[in-house]
Design an enzyme around this catalytic site. Sequence first.
Site, short mmCIF file in Angstrom:
data_model
loop_
_atom_site.label_atom_id
_atom_site.label_comp_id
_atom_site.label_asym_id
_atom_site.label_seq_id
_atom_site.Cartn_x
_atom_site.Cartn_y
_atom_site.Cartn_z
N HIS A 1 -33.45 -77.35 -3.67
CA HIS A 1 -33.28 -76.58 -2.55
C HIS A 1 -33.41 -75.20 -2.62
O HIS A 1 -33.89 -74.54 -1.92
CB HIS A 1 -31.43 -76.69 -2.05
CG HIS A 1 -30.99 -75.75 -1.09
ND1 HIS A 1 -30.68 -76.03 -0.07
CD2 HIS A 1 -30.70 -74.61 -1.20
CE1 HIS A 1 -30.28 -75.12 0.76
NE2 HIS A 1 -30.14 -74.04 -0.05
N GLU A 2 -33.05 -74.68 -3.72
CA GLU A 2 -33.70 -73.15 -3.96
C GLU A 2 -35.09 -72.88 -3.98
O GLU A 2 -35.46 -71.87 -3.45
CB GLU A 2 -33.08 -72.69 -5.33
CG GLU A 2 -31.43 -72.69 -5.37
CD GLU A 2 -30.87 -72.04 -4.22
OE1 GLU A 2 -31.31 -70.93 -3.68
OE2 GLU A 2 -29.69 -72.31 -3.99
N HIS B 1 -32.84 -72.04 5.89
CA HIS B 1 -31.88 -73.28 5.76
C HIS B 1 -32.11 -73.93 7.29
O HIS B 1 -32.55 -73.23 8.33
CB HIS B 1 -30.38 -72.81 5.91
CG HIS B 1 -29.82 -72.38 4.70
ND1 HIS B 1 -28.71 -71.53 4.43
CD2 HIS B 1 -30.24 -72.78 3.47
CE1 HIS B 1 -28.50 -71.56 3.18
NE2 HIS B 1 -29.40 -72.34 2.48
N HIS C 1 -36.48 -72.05 -0.66
CA HIS C 1 -36.28 -70.90 -0.21
C HIS C 1 -37.44 -70.06 -0.81
O HIS C 1 -38.00 -69.19 -0.38
CB HIS C 1 -35.06 -70.14 -0.71
CG HIS C 1 -33.76 -70.78 0.00
ND1 HIS C 1 -33.68 -70.79 1.18
CD2 HIS C 1 -32.59 -71.40 -0.56
CE1 HIS C 1 -32.53 -71.37 1.75
NE2 HIS C 1 -31.74 -71.55 0.58
N CYS D 1 -36.17 -59.08 2.24
CA CYS D 1 -36.74 -58.59 1.06
C CYS D 1 -38.16 -58.84 0.86
O CYS D 1 -38.52 -60.08 1.44
CB CYS D 1 -36.05 -59.33 -0.01
SG CYS D 1 -36.48 -59.09 -1.79
#
Length: 467
Positions: free
Chosen positions: A219-220, A229, A223, A93
């Site tokens: 955590h998100e 990860h 990203h 993406c």
Amino acid sequence: MSCLPVLLLLSWAALSAAYPAAPQEDLDNKYAKMAEKYLEKFYDLKTTGRPVGRNKNNNPFVKKLQEMQQFFGLEVTGKLDKKTIEVMEKPRCGVYDIGEYNTVPKSSAWQKNDITYKIVNFTPDMPQADVESSIRRAFKVWSDVAPLTFTRVYEGECDIEIKFVSGDHNDNSPFDGPDGVLAHAFQPGPHIGGDTHFDEAETFTKNSEQYNLFLVAAHEFGHALGLHHSNDQGALMYPTYPNTDPDHFRLPQDDIDAIQYLYGKTSNPIQPTGPSTPSKCDPNIAIDAVTTLRGELFFFVSRFILRKHPREGESDLLFIQNLWPSLPNDIDAAYENPNTGEVLVFKGNKYWTLDGFEVSQGPRSITKLGFPKNVKKIDAAVHVEHLGKTFFFVKNKYYSYDEDKQAIDEGFPKFIAKGFPGMRPNINAAFYYRGLLYFFQESVQYEYSIENRRIQQVLKSNSWLGC
Ligand code: 0DY
Ligand code: CA
Ligand code: ZN
Ligand code: ZN
């Protein structure tokens, strides 16, 4: 072209650069290699150097391939069929340039340091103010260690759009109901790039119940800032939700290194550091305590346990919190009493009693065992079966404790140098195995014979860990 959450997508451009046009007969092989790389990267496939097998059951490649197929809603064939290859080939993406091969491409970072975010809606699970503070704190995790700022906007364009949604929400990655996928985020880029979606089917909390919104958001946002990860089990970017206390969260070193790779260090003269995950192959591994437990060896190292059967297999790495949630981290000493089957764990002037995987008692004061009040901490403890005694090491002295009488023997403490000739003060950890004592001090291990009252061998600290 539809966009999927970044972490599972691969830059096909990078891969095809590594595998330029091949003769037709080599194509199968090339795809197999490509798939292997893909599964290594996104599904933690461990390659063994053996050629890729494609059909055998129980083959880790096939298993991971099935996992991947399941995730993408493909037919779960365990084979590298056309559809599967197509998905693996899809560009990620928000591709707006091509990264270097084999490293996390820096181009997956925002090309700026001041990032804006918008909270589009709220979850009914928590008061709005708690959602806001969880989100703010999650961004701060990253801005504390890299030159980034996060500014909340209330309308108009922004980089990171935050939403709580459930099921299909029109980004080709429907949520799956309670548990499983908790949230996802798109890697940096225009439009949907950076956007972060939380699964409203989850219950989000601000305490240690599942799922703590701050932890999931932190955590998100990793990203959303361009991180993938990590396979470091202690890392925030490890794929699974951790059993850690959100109130005492510290960003692990692995994540600090990753974000600083993308955005550089902070301007702070003292760079932040974080906890590292122990490696059984680190010759300087700092062992806090060791005990046997029902035939296995348990090495306590900071917030982890390395568990190993003395004679077989690999050691596994576990969180203390996962095995015994009520135990603290950074244990001082531990020993097993084989007569009762119990393990006693010490930290400061407190101890806990473990009955297998249950904490049956504690914390209790070590004065209950007969220690004088001035003993603030036990360095190491070990039970010697054939003597029925437990030895406790405190600085340059040791205590002998009689398990039958449940009392410290008369005449103790004594000097370590007297009772264990050759051993120096300040022992880190000790255990007993097949008639011998093993002492850990600094980065070495001493094998001590009680019978001969001497050190028989000097070993590496990690000699038991199957490195
Ligand atoms: N999102 O970033 C994820 O990694 C998804 C899975 C992905 C395939 C879209 C996810 O929600 N994973 C779960 C998770 O908890 C996995 C799980 O254990 N249920 N991820 C968030 C998370 C939160 C805090 C992971 C860590 C820490 N390490
Ligand atoms: Ca879910
Ligand atoms: Zn989404
Ligand atoms: Zn993730």
